[in-house]
Motif scaffolding. Sequence first.
Motif, PDB file in Angstrom:
ATOM      1  N   GLY A   1       0.845  -1.192   0.000  1.00 31.20           N
ATOM      2  CA  GLY A   1       0.000   0.000   0.000  1.00 31.20           C
ATOM      3  C   GLY A   1       0.872   1.229   0.000  1.00 31.20           C
ATOM      4  N   ARG A   2       0.447   2.232   0.761  1.00 31.28           N
ATOM      5  CA  ARG A   2       1.196   3.486   0.800  1.00 31.28           C
ATOM      6  C   ARG A   2       2.529   3.279   1.504  1.00 31.28           C
ATOM      7  N   GLN A   3       3.553   3.911   0.960  1.00 29.81           N
ATOM      8  CA  GLN A   3       4.890   3.809   1.518  1.00 29.81           C
ATOM      9  C   GLN A   3       5.556   5.175   1.422  1.00 29.81           C
ATOM     10  N   LEU A   4       6.097   5.648   2.538  1.00 26.84           N
ATOM     11  CA  LEU A   4       6.837   6.898   2.559  1.00 26.84           C
ATOM     12  C   LEU A   4       8.162   6.659   3.257  1.00 26.84           C
ATOM     13  N   LEU A   5       9.247   6.904   2.530  1.00 28.25           N
ATOM     14  CA  LEU A   5      10.595   6.715   3.055  1.00 28.25           C
ATOM     15  C   LEU A   5      11.381   7.996   2.882  1.00 28.25           C
ATOM     16  N   GLY A   6      12.189   8.328   3.843  1.00 23.20           N
ATOM     17  CA  GLY A   6      13.074   9.467   3.723  1.00 23.20           C
ATOM     18  C   GLY A   6      14.345   9.235   4.508  1.00 23.20           C
ATOM     19  N   SER A   7      15.449   9.748   4.010  1.00 22.98           N
ATOM     20  CA  SER A   7      16.709   9.634   4.746  1.00 22.98           C
ATOM     21  C   SER A   7      17.501  10.912   4.567  1.00 22.98           C
ATOM     22  N   ALA A   8      18.286  11.237   5.591  1.00 22.74           N
ATOM     23  CA  ALA A   8      19.177  12.392   5.549  1.00 22.74           C
ATOM     24  C   ALA A   8      20.529  11.956   6.104  1.00 22.74           C
ATOM     25  N   ARG A   9      21.585  12.351   5.413  1.00 19.44           N
ATOM     26  CA  ARG A   9      22.925  11.910   5.789  1.00 19.44           C
ATOM     27  C   ARG A   9      23.886  13.091   5.725  1.00 19.44           C
ATOM     28  N   VAL A  10      24.856  13.089   6.615  1.00 19.10           N
ATOM     29  CA  VAL A  10      25.958  14.046   6.576  1.00 19.10           C
ATOM     30  C   VAL A  10      27.251  13.245   6.566  1.00 19.10           C
ATOM     31  N   ILE A  11      28.170  13.579   5.635  1.00 21.52           N
ATOM     32  CA  ILE A  11      29.441  12.871   5.518  1.00 21.52           C
ATOM     33  C   ILE A  11      30.582  13.871   5.645  1.00 21.52           C
ATOM     34  N   HIS A  12      31.567  13.523   6.469  1.00 26.32           N
ATOM     35  CA  HIS A  12      32.746  14.363   6.697  1.00 26.32           C
ATOM     36  C   HIS A  12      33.978  13.652   6.172  1.00 26.32           C
ATOM     37  N   GLY A  13      34.823  14.375   5.383  1.00 24.21           N
ATOM     38  CA  GLY A  13      36.092  13.852   4.907  1.00 24.21           C
ATOM     39  C   GLY A  13      37.234  14.446   5.694  1.00 24.21           C
ATOM     40  N   ASP A  14      38.181  13.596   6.128  1.00 18.84           N
ATOM     41  CA  ASP A  14      39.226  14.099   7.019  1.00 18.84           C
ATOM     42  C   ASP A  14      40.278  14.932   6.282  1.00 18.84           C
ATOM     43  N   LEU A  15      40.664  14.555   5.052  1.00 15.54           N
ATOM     44  CA  LEU A  15      41.672  15.329   4.330  1.00 15.54           C
ATOM     45  C   LEU A  15      41.110  16.660   3.840  1.00 15.54           C
ATOM     46  N   VAL A  16      39.912  16.627   3.279  1.00 15.80           N
ATOM     47  CA  VAL A  16      39.302  17.856   2.790  1.00 15.80           C
ATOM     48  C   VAL A  16      38.767  18.699   3.937  1.00 15.80           C
ATOM     49  N   ASP A  17      38.545  18.057   5.097  1.00 14.35           N
ATOM     50  CA  ASP A  17      38.084  18.711   6.321  1.00 14.35           C
ATOM     51  C   ASP A  17      36.796  19.500   6.082  1.00 14.35           C
ATOM     52  N   LYS A  18      35.819  18.781   5.534  1.00 13.09           N
ATOM     53  CA  LYS A  18      34.540  19.423   5.231  1.00 13.09           C
ATOM     54  C   LYS A  18      33.452  18.361   5.253  1.00 13.09           C
ATOM     55  N   GLU A  19      32.251  18.769   5.604  1.00 10.27           N
ATOM     56  CA  GLU A  19      31.119  17.861   5.568  1.00 10.27           C
ATOM     57  C   GLU A  19      30.049  18.407   4.627  1.00 10.27           C
ATOM     58  N   GLU A  20      29.320  17.480   4.012  1.00 16.04           N
ATOM     59  CA  GLU A  20      28.285  17.837   3.056  1.00 16.04           C
ATOM     60  C   GLU A  20      27.052  16.969   3.289  1.00 16.04           C
ATOM     61  N   PRO A  21      25.848  17.470   2.877  1.00 16.09           N
ATOM     62  CA  PRO A  21      24.598  16.738   3.137  1.00 16.09           C
ATOM     63  C   PRO A  21      24.202  15.833   1.972  1.00 16.09           C
ATOM     64  N   GLN A  22      23.407  14.839   2.270  1.00 17.99           N
ATOM     65  CA  GLN A  22      22.769  13.974   1.288  1.00 17.99           C
ATOM     66  C   GLN A  22      21.375  13.640   1.799  1.00 17.99           C
ATOM     67  N   PHE A  23      20.426  13.470   0.882  1.00 14.45           N
ATOM     68  CA  PHE A  23      19.092  13.064   1.325  1.00 14.45           C
ATOM     69  C   PHE A  23      18.386  12.347   0.195  1.00 14.45           C
ATOM     70  N   SER A  24      17.398  11.558   0.557  1.00 12.91           N
ATOM     71  CA  SER A  24      16.582  10.850  -0.432  1.00 12.91           C
ATOM     72  C   SER A  24      15.173  10.705   0.110  1.00 12.91           C
ATOM     73  N   THR A  25      14.224  10.517  -0.820  1.00 17.00           N
ATOM     74  CA  THR A  25      12.836  10.322  -0.410  1.00 17.00           C
ATOM     75  C   THR A  25      12.131   9.434  -1.418  1.00 17.00           C
ATOM     76  N   LEU A  26      11.202   8.655  -0.943  1.00 21.57           N
ATOM     77  CA  LEU A  26      10.376   7.788  -1.788  1.00 21.57           C
ATOM     78  C   LEU A  26       8.938   7.870  -1.302  1.00 21.57           C
ATOM     79  N   LEU A  27       8.031   8.111  -2.236  1.00 19.61           N
ATOM     80  CA  LEU A  27       6.603   8.123  -1.931  1.00 19.61           C
ATOM     81  C   LEU A  27       5.904   7.222  -2.930  1.00 19.61           C
TER      82      LEU A  27
END
Length: 852
Positions: free
Chosen positions: A158-184
């Motif tokens: 039947g109905r399905q709603l999925l969502g995810s949010a992620r943050v990833i940090h790289g040690d050499l670049v010393d920066k973090e960036e976001p990622q997300f996904s959704t399914l309906l």
Amino acid sequence: MVAESASSFAQTDNSGVDAETVALDDILVVGKRASLVSAQEIKRDKTEIVDSVVADDINKLPDINVTDALSRITGVQILRDRGEGAGVAIRGLTQMETLLNGREVFTAGSGRTLDFADIPSEMLTGIDVYKTSSANHIEGGVGGTIDLRTHRPFDFDGRQLLGSARVIHGDLVDKEEPQFSTLLSDRWKTESFGEFGALVNFAYQRRAWREDQKSTGNPVARSNIIPGQSVIVPNGTSETTSLGHRERTAGSLVLQWRPSDALELYAEGNYAEFKTLQDSYQINVTPSSNFVAGSPRLFPGTNDLQSISWTNAPISILSFARDTVDRTQQAAVGGSWNKGALTLKTDLSYTKSFNNLFFSGPVFSGRAAQFNQDLSGQVPTTSVSGTDLLNPANFQYASMAYRTRPFNGELSTARLDGDYQLSSGFIKSVSAGFRYAKRRAGNTPGLIFADAAVTGISAADRPSHIMANPADNFLGGEGGSIGSYRVGNLDSARGAAGLRNAFGITAPIPSAGSPLGIWGISEETQAGYLMSKFEATDFPLDGNIGLRAVQTSESVTGSQSAPSTGSVLPINIDSTDIDYLPSLNLRYQLMKGLYLRGGISKSITRQNFDQLSPSLTLIRNTVTPSLNQGSAGNPQLKPIRSDNFDLAVEKYFNPTTSVYITGFLKRVDGFVSTASNPEVHDGFTYQVSRPQNDATATINGFEVGYQQFYDFLPSWLSGFGTQANYTYIDSETPSSILGQKVPLQNLSKHSYNLIGMYEKGPFSARIAYNWRDTFLSGVANIVGVGALPIYTNSYGWLDASVGYRINEHFSFTIEGMNLLNTLRSSYYGVETRPQSVWVNDTQVGATMTVRL
């Protein structure tokens, strides 16, 4: 995920696992072992030899793109690029067929396949890797076929709603960036029009990255290092820090309609865009004619230089923006109709893809009073003394680099398949089908090369255009390196016209490249097949046998040079090939849960588009006619053809426990190498290099795999499990450059995966180690030294994740990638001639997932 329906044979046996009870639904795959059950069920129930991975297992490891997920599958080897998986080979072969939901898909370029790095892993419900072929499979995969499966609304209850949010940090670049996904997704029934379903899936990834590379340059033979001896000297050092971010944007829209039990229709659209934005800072120091007396030392017992101190060594510093984009779109409509024993399926699709490279930035030049080089360590040690590399007055602008290179491709297909079930007898069903495909590929307007010289300007004259190298801790501190130096400020590099104007370059950037480098190809294929499935009535044997016939017509356009007039002439070459591809797949039940499988087939892969280009470039040497040279493609190249033999033994103990061993042999004809031969054009002889088909190559080996959860252990210990696989591949193909037989390029003889698992209550954990043996990664033909193989040393890659399911709606995961901070290295022929070393970020991320 929903596994393919079991055959009647599988339903009667099931290795002690009842097919009715292990059939799974997407909605049930939440923190359970159901993902392993589903993948194992697909492997068992398919007639062909197949390995699968489904969404829940993909998402339990920090696999950012599809290539990362494929690296866990037995017999699949990958390369690494900017800390991610890139480049896929099945049993050593990159010549494969790539599918999306059973239809052909590709990334525009000189090749024919999809770049799996384009697709975010969140978009998939599963991946199937077919290692043997059947007549109903789309041709094109000498190595095998990889089918990516995405979500559909009728996969869910039947109905399905999925969502995810992620943050990833790289040690050499010393920066973090976001990622997300959704399914309906939702489905609903009506009284008059049947059942409808609609699904929208979207994923966005942004990841900051850094990759450091140190190279020694090609070996050079020098006679002035040690009197009376020819010494092999590295051509200096090249030290590059590249950093930036990668973006993936993907989406799919799927509509399904079931107006009656007999008819189902669908429409779907898929979009994927993959961008890499890269800033690179590179310093190159090359040997001069002078060195400090007494400084040269050789590796013991060799003529290979170990260490030296050069004086007055030339320096160049390159700073450049290097951006790439892949953009692929696919639309499809189709359906299936069932009436009694007859099933008809049809699919119409259109795919369009674009790829582009952009390269721009300044080049400095200068001199180092002294350049010290020691190759004895795992990482060569380098340093500069006597010259301040941070003083811009020590450098002059040499040039402004600018290049762009596009690729375009499109594919239209129509397919009709029919299957008729027989009620009794040895033959259980007869299938037939037809597929028409028209594909176009090209690189218009070609490579635009607009590098321009800069004279009379020092780096100190343009202070706003320079800065200190923004990256420190080169190679993560492994080995001694040059360190800080001035680089170009790349803020204006992507506005190339303005940057050139700032340095007095008035020549406009051309709108097109040389006609000699532009090609276009139109290809039509018509394929038909006939296949029957059979099952013995008095002993446990089933399988399929069939024949696929394919006619391929190609029209290749390009240009060639006419040396007598200096003009460029168009050329167009047409060709047609017909191939007959028989296949036989057998499955025999030795005892309950124990299967013996065999497969025999013929398969083809058509050559890369750039190799088929008819363009001919001739360079005449009026002083020394014996040095007249030329280069060309070869539209007469034949497809790569392979005879394939597979034998497997598989044992299924319970829904999540199995072991298997598979042996395989491939005899492949038509690998491409470059040959140089004399040709006469307009009365003059030229030494022309062309690609050509090689003699037959052999590939053989075996795969071993095992997976199990240790449910027999007491209490919390019963949550532990293991997945392990090992692949041995022995290959041999002739190399016209080396003049001998060599292993396939980028193929490791030994590779393995070892994955530790834990699933108990709300806790889930994975730790995955992927290892591959030393492999041939290229061949360099060096003047004065000769042809040298380039080998990449063995290395391992460790990823891990730990997850906690808060409740049925929320879960949280912490994950790590490249946890060993792996250093990769390569060398020319022998380890006393190092080539390159690479280091990538160790990345740590956190993900929150919501399911409603």
